[in-house]
Design a protein around this motif. Structure first.
Motif, PDB file in Angstrom:
ATOM      1  N   PHE A  44      41.418 -27.001 -81.222  1.00 60.71           N
ATOM      2  CA  PHE A  44      40.123 -26.117 -80.895  1.00 60.71           C
ATOM      3  C   PHE A  44      39.857 -25.218 -82.155  1.00 60.71           C
ATOM      4  O   PHE A  44      38.721 -25.137 -82.502  1.00 60.71           O
ATOM      5  CB  PHE A  44      40.291 -25.539 -79.887  1.00 60.71           C
ATOM      6  CG  PHE A  44      38.939 -24.613 -79.236  1.00 60.71           C
ATOM      7  CD1 PHE A  44      38.101 -25.210 -78.612  1.00 60.71           C
ATOM      8  CD2 PHE A  44      39.037 -23.405 -79.347  1.00 60.71           C
ATOM      9  CE1 PHE A  44      36.869 -24.128 -78.343  1.00 60.71           C
ATOM     10  CE2 PHE A  44      38.321 -22.450 -79.268  1.00 60.71           C
ATOM     11  CZ  PHE A  44      37.232 -22.863 -78.352  1.00 60.71           C
ATOM     12  N   VAL A  45      41.066 -24.623 -82.714  1.00 58.74           N
ATOM     13  CA  VAL A  45      40.748 -23.775 -83.722  1.00 58.74           C
ATOM     14  C   VAL A  45      40.436 -24.448 -84.987  1.00 58.74           C
ATOM     15  O   VAL A  45      39.263 -24.043 -86.034  1.00 58.74           O
ATOM     16  CB  VAL A  45      42.138 -22.849 -84.016  1.00 58.74           C
ATOM     17  CG1 VAL A  45      41.856 -22.135 -85.401  1.00 58.74           C
ATOM     18  CG2 VAL A  45      42.500 -21.887 -82.777  1.00 58.74           C
ATOM     19  N   ALA A  46      40.833 -25.527 -85.117  1.00 58.04           N
ATOM     20  CA  ALA A  46      40.582 -26.264 -86.336  1.00 58.04           C
ATOM     21  C   ALA A  46      38.824 -26.755 -86.696  1.00 58.04           C
ATOM     22  O   ALA A  46      38.290 -26.596 -87.581  1.00 58.04           O
ATOM     23  CB  ALA A  46      41.225 -27.677 -86.315  1.00 58.04           C
ATOM     24  N   VAL A  47      38.283 -26.952 -85.458  1.00 57.62           N
ATOM     25  CA  VAL A  47      36.822 -27.217 -85.232  1.00 57.62           C
ATOM     26  C   VAL A  47      36.133 -25.979 -86.147  1.00 57.62           C
ATOM     27  O   VAL A  47      35.265 -26.142 -86.968  1.00 57.62           O
ATOM     28  CB  VAL A  47      36.590 -27.490 -84.102  1.00 57.62           C
ATOM     29  CG1 VAL A  47      34.930 -27.672 -83.844  1.00 57.62           C
ATOM     30  CG2 VAL A  47      37.015 -28.865 -83.228  1.00 57.62           C
ATOM     31  N   GLU A  48      36.490 -24.951 -85.703  1.00 62.39           N
ATOM     32  CA  GLU A  48      35.896 -23.385 -85.987  1.00 62.39           C
ATOM     33  C   GLU A  48      36.384 -23.233 -87.497  1.00 62.39           C
ATOM     34  O   GLU A  48      35.457 -23.065 -88.601  1.00 62.39           O
ATOM     35  CB  GLU A  48      36.065 -22.499 -85.403  1.00 62.39           C
ATOM     36  CG  GLU A  48      35.508 -21.136 -85.591  1.00 62.39           C
ATOM     37  CD  GLU A  48      35.853 -19.878 -84.880  1.00 62.39           C
ATOM     38  OE1 GLU A  48      35.839 -18.958 -85.272  1.00 62.39           O
ATOM     39  OE2 GLU A  48      36.500 -20.052 -83.925  1.00 62.39           O
ATOM     40  N   ARG A  49      37.666 -23.228 -87.736  1.00 60.56           N
ATOM     41  CA  ARG A  49      37.940 -22.937 -89.090  1.00 60.56           C
ATOM     42  C   ARG A  49      37.906 -23.876 -90.253  1.00 60.56           C
ATOM     43  O   ARG A  49      37.420 -23.487 -91.439  1.00 60.56           O
ATOM     44  CB  ARG A  49      39.433 -22.655 -89.089  1.00 60.56           C
ATOM     45  CG  ARG A  49      40.051 -21.487 -88.138  1.00 60.56           C
ATOM     46  CD  ARG A  49      40.126 -20.147 -88.848  1.00 60.56           C
ATOM     47  NE  ARG A  49      40.566 -19.301 -87.773  1.00 60.56           N
ATOM     48  CZ  ARG A  49      41.894 -19.107 -87.574  1.00 60.56           C
ATOM     49  NH1 ARG A  49      42.875 -19.851 -88.209  1.00 60.56           N
ATOM     50  NH2 ARG A  49      42.194 -17.986 -86.638  1.00 60.56           N
ATOM     51  N   TRP A  50      37.961 -25.202 -90.160  1.00 58.49           N
ATOM     52  CA  TRP A  50      37.545 -26.057 -90.954  1.00 58.49           C
ATOM     53  C   TRP A  50      36.067 -26.014 -91.299  1.00 58.49           C
ATOM     54  O   TRP A  50      35.807 -26.486 -92.490  1.00 58.49           O
ATOM     55  CB  TRP A  50      38.028 -27.558 -90.538  1.00 58.49           C
ATOM     56  CG  TRP A  50      39.448 -27.430 -90.364  1.00 58.49           C
ATOM     57  CD1 TRP A  50      40.578 -26.568 -90.717  1.00 58.49           C
ATOM     58  CD2 TRP A  50      40.319 -28.671 -90.126  1.00 58.49           C
ATOM     59  NE1 TRP A  50      41.849 -26.977 -90.474  1.00 58.49           N
ATOM     60  CE2 TRP A  50      41.622 -28.383 -90.224  1.00 58.49           C
ATOM     61  CE3 TRP A  50      39.791 -30.135 -90.010  1.00 58.49           C
ATOM     62  CZ2 TRP A  50      42.562 -29.514 -89.577  1.00 58.49           C
ATOM     63  CZ3 TRP A  50      40.897 -31.146 -89.504  1.00 58.49           C
ATOM     64  CH2 TRP A  50      42.407 -30.404 -89.741  1.00 58.49           C
TER      65      TRP A  50
END
Length: 411
Positions: A44-50
């Motif tokens: 979930f965090v990867a979707v935003e951070r990447w």
């Protein structure tokens, strides 16, 4: 990857790496449910951070680290509000100090398989738990592999997770002295993983290459640990079946049965490796069902055409296999070989006998085999009924289209 959106890249990493990441998180956290929660939080965090920072050079390492920190946050919150604070603090400190490297991740799935196949777990729970946690198969897919209900499978998985937690079963590959007693379950797991990849139980695609690739990788790892004849036999069996994959479907994804495959598309390197392995295993004189199945696959692989297949030898191998491992599915496969050696009428009698015993009634391949024998005998009406029953029982779209084509041809 130029031209690929970040969301598509995240999805690809999830498909390719999520089970390795989960296996590492389970080792670090010692808790299946917390690891699964941490895995999903990390993606979930990867979707935003990447989107903001770009895709990291090593997405797997990034996701393990992010999942680990998310789990630490969860444990800190629990420690503030839970009466058993000292235990949580100890778990939190162990997690904060846990050492890991990306090299560890490659072996974590094998460690997880051995944990799921620990002898302290009920035998009927070991394989479903492994297929769920290691391979991300749904309870419905696992239930189809076991000819059981999804509810039954789900209950077995829940009980097994609780047992691992309560008994503090270690997350490790056993010692060489302990390996033999764990081997049967682990071989069975790897074989079921391969089968689900080679012929998916549900969905739009006939095969799931990521599962066959992973099963073969695990088989190679296991052979490094314990080069026993049955380990060689299983690896040979998977390699020989995998060699046919390029010829099993047409360009538009339609199923092509073994007799009609273009054998020039078969992977000769895998065939050579598989045949050498099974020859080595059989030469020991200590072989079991995986070696026998691999020997059958080798006879098919060595035939230059369907017409040159040595069905006499294949039936003989099935006779030995059936004596060693009585199974209605092996009986069904033997019946298919009998149809080639003795004709469809003899094979039909064998399949009818299996069904009359109440076995394989909900197994679509039994009914599609029966339909094929009826078709070869010119008994069109009975073939239609058997094809329709097979269609009712399969959710695999290429298989359905194949059966529908056979059914239309009867008209």
């Amino acid at each position: 990857m130029p031209g690929v959106s970040v969301s598509a890249r995240v999805e690809q990493v999830y498909r390719d790496e999520s089970r390795r990441i989960l296996a590492t998180l389970i080792r670090l956290l010692g808790d299946f449910d917390l690891a699964e929660e941490a895995l999903h939080e990390a993606f979930f965090v990867a979707v935003e951070r990447w989107q903001r920072d770009g895709v990291p050079d090593n997405p797997r390492t990034w996701l393990v680290s992010t999942g680990r920190f998310k789990a630490i946050d969860v444990l800190r919150r629990r420690a503030r509000f839970n009466a058993s604070r000292p235990l949580l603090i100890a778990q939190l400190e162990a997690l904060e100090q846990a050492d890991w490297s990306d090299e560890d991740v490659e072996d974590d799935r094998l460690r997880l398989i051995f944990t799921c196949c620990h002898p302290a777990l009920a035998a009927d729970s070991q394989v479903p738990l492994t297929l769920r946690e290691v391979c991300d198969l749904t309870t419905e897919e696992i239930a189809r592999a076991f000819l059981a209900t999804p509810t039954t499978i789900a209950q077995r998985i829940v009980r097994a997770k609780a047992k691992i937690r309560d008994a503090k079963i270690p997350y490790q590959v056993p010692t060489l002295a302990e390996l033999p007693e764990r081997l049967d379950s682990v071989l069975r797991v790897i074989y079921l993983v391969f089968n689900e990849g080679y012929s998916a139980s549900i969905g739009a695609e006939l095969t799931r290459e990521e599962l066959t690739r992973e099963a073969i990788r695990l088989g190679r790892l296991l052979m490094e640990l314990l080069p026993e004849p049955e380990v060689m036999g299983l690896l040979a069996l998977m390699l020989l079946h995998e060699s046919r994959r390029p010829a099993r479907t047409s360009a538009d994804g339609e199923l092509i049965v073994l007799d009609e495959q273009d054998r020039s598309l078969w992977n000769t390197e895998l065939i050579e490796e598989g045949c050498a392995l099974i020859e080595r295993a059989l030469s020991t004189g200590r072989f079991g069902p995986y070696c026998l199945q691999a020997a059958i696959a080798a006879v098919h692989a060595e035939a230059l055409s369907a017409q040159e297949t040595d069905w006499l030898q294949i039936v003989g191998l099935y006779d030995v296999l059936l004596a060693a491992v009585p199974s209605p599915v092996i009986e069904l496969n033997r019946a298919a070989a009998i149809s080639k050696r003795d004709g469809p009428l003899a094979a039909l009698a064998l399949v009818d006998g299996i069904l009359q015993r109440g076995e394989l009634l909900d197994y679509y391949l039994a009914h599609s085999a029966r339909a094929e024998f009826y078709r070869q005998l010119g008994r069109a009406e009975e073939a239609r009924g058997a094809y329709r029953r097979a269609l009712e029982l399969t959710q695999q779209l290429p298989e359905r289209r194949f059966l529908e084509g056979r059914l239309r041809a009867l008209k």
